[in-house]
Write a protein that holds these residues in place. Structure first.
Motif, short mmCIF file in Angstrom:
data_model
loop_
_atom_site.label_atom_id
_atom_site.label_comp_id
_atom_site.label_asym_id
_atom_site.label_seq_id
_atom_site.Cartn_x
_atom_site.Cartn_y
_atom_site.Cartn_z
N GLN A 175 0.83 -1.20 0.00
CA GLN A 175 0.00 0.00 0.00
C GLN A 175 0.87 1.26 0.00
O GLN A 175 0.59 2.23 -0.72
N PHE A 193 1.96 5.90 -7.57
CA PHE A 193 0.90 6.74 -8.16
C PHE A 193 1.30 8.21 -8.15
O PHE A 193 0.95 8.95 -9.08
N GLU A 216 -10.63 -2.17 -6.98
CA GLU A 216 -10.82 -2.75 -8.31
C GLU A 216 -9.75 -3.77 -8.67
O GLU A 216 -9.98 -4.65 -9.51
N SER A 217 -8.58 -3.68 -8.04
CA SER A 217 -7.48 -4.58 -8.41
C SER A 217 -7.40 -5.81 -7.52
O SER A 217 -6.76 -6.80 -7.89
N HIS A 227 1.06 9.60 -11.77
CA HIS A 227 -0.09 10.49 -11.98
C HIS A 227 0.12 11.90 -11.45
O HIS A 227 -0.66 12.79 -11.77
N ARG A 230 -9.98 3.66 -5.55
CA ARG A 230 -10.53 2.85 -6.64
C ARG A 230 -9.56 1.75 -7.05
O ARG A 230 -9.98 0.63 -7.36
N HIS A 231 -8.28 2.06 -7.07
CA HIS A 231 -7.28 1.05 -7.43
C HIS A 231 -7.34 -0.14 -6.48
O HIS A 231 -7.36 -1.30 -6.91
N LEU A 274 -8.33 8.13 -6.66
CA LEU A 274 -7.54 7.29 -7.55
C LEU A 274 -6.99 6.08 -6.79
O LEU A 274 -7.06 4.93 -7.26
N LEU A 275 -6.45 6.32 -5.62
CA LEU A 275 -5.90 5.23 -4.81
C LEU A 275 -7.01 4.27 -4.35
O LEU A 275 -6.86 3.04 -4.45
N THR A 316 2.37 1.74 -3.39
CA THR A 316 1.37 2.20 -4.35
C THR A 316 1.21 3.72 -4.28
O THR A 316 1.08 4.40 -5.30
#
Length: 289
Positions: A60, A67, A89-90, A71, A85-86, A82-83, A63
């Motif tokens: 984490q 990012f 979703e991943s 980004h 959702r990642h 953004l974090l 990440t």
């Protein structure tokens, strides 16, 4: 009696990330502390030590850095979304992500020179579920405000332990913690930068412009001003410590004190907390903390 696992979450706290964006000779600086908390299908990690569902907290942290590099960091709310959702979703075992960011403010002194500006900190907390539902709470803390007049406090309950004298003119000081929940009315996401600037301005204007009969009255005026200014905000929560200022007795020195010399006491202090919201505000669906 059966023992079961209750609500739980885990994550990486206080990842400090500084992002420099180099636009020729002019550099831009973002200095943030990021906290990630994840929850989901974690029962066996707790009950039998099976870590097959656990995304390491070190991952984490990595990440966040990756990012920031890929980004950049614009508005902290957008970066938190953004974090969040990642993570949901991943990873199939992650059902909910909470990302909290504090932005530490720097004031530009030149093309690539900055000075840390005060104690005020911009904040946000994002909650994101695997079904795509997101909630964004923006805010600030340690916004120190003071009025030298225009504040009263009288007409309060008195009992055998009351010694406080009524006040018709006093110093009113506080260090504001404010959080506001977004409930966008259109399809487009809010401009979080503009929303923050105008919400902050509303807090300042309401504090300065309210003749206060109590700090509770000031709290309500501040929250109401934010809601009136920003239609995408549906709820404001405020924490206002009363930073007491007491007149100093100068008579031992042969002087009168015509409301000019005060002692600023740091504790104990009154603590006023409250929520101001639209009567049709949708339920939050999560714990703000």
């Amino acid at each position: 009696m059966t023992v079961v696992l209750g609500p739980n979450r885990y994550g990486k706290a206080e990842t400090r990330v500084v992002r420099v964006t180099r636009d020729g000779e002019v550099h831009h600086l973002k200095d943030c502390t990021v906290g990630v908390s994840l929850s989901g299908d974690m029962r066996e990690a707790h009950t039998v030590g099976d870590n097959a569902a656990v995304l390491p907290t070190d991952t984490q942290k990595n990440t966040v850095y990756a990012f920031a590099g890929e980004h950049g960091i614009g508005q902290i709310e957008d970066f938190a979304l953004l974090l969040a959702r990642h993570f949901t979703e991943s990873q199939p075992t992650i059902h909910h992500a909470r990302v909290q960011i504090e932005e530490h403010s720097w004031e530009r002194q030149g093309p690539h020179s900055f000075v840390r500006s005060g104690t005020e900190t911009r904040t946000c907390v994002v909650h994101h579920d695997r079904d795509g539902t997101s909630t964004v709470v923006s805010g600030l803390r340690d916004l120190v405000l003071l009025n030298t007049t225009g504040s009263e406090f009288h007409g309060f309950v008195r009992d055998e332990y009351t010694t406080l004298a009524p006040a018709t003119d006093r110093v009113l000081a506080t260090a504001v913690t404010a959080r506001w929940r977004h409930a966008p009315r259109g399809a487009a996401p809010p401009d979080y930068g503009k929303s923050y600037e105008e919400a902050r301005r509303s807090l300042l204007e309401a504090f300065a412009g309210t003749h206060s009969l109590s700090l509770q009255q000031t709290l309500y005026a501040m929250g109401s001003r934010v809601l009136a200014a920003r239609e995408e905000i549906c709820e404001v929560r405020l924490v206002l410590p009363n930073k007491h200022h007491f007149l100093v007795d100068l008579t031992p020195f042969g002087q009168a004190n015509d409301d000019e010399v005060y002692h600023a006491a740091d504790r104990p202090y009154g603590l006023i907390e409250g929520t101001v919201l639209h009567d049709d505000a949708p339920p939050a669906g999560f714990a703000w903390e």
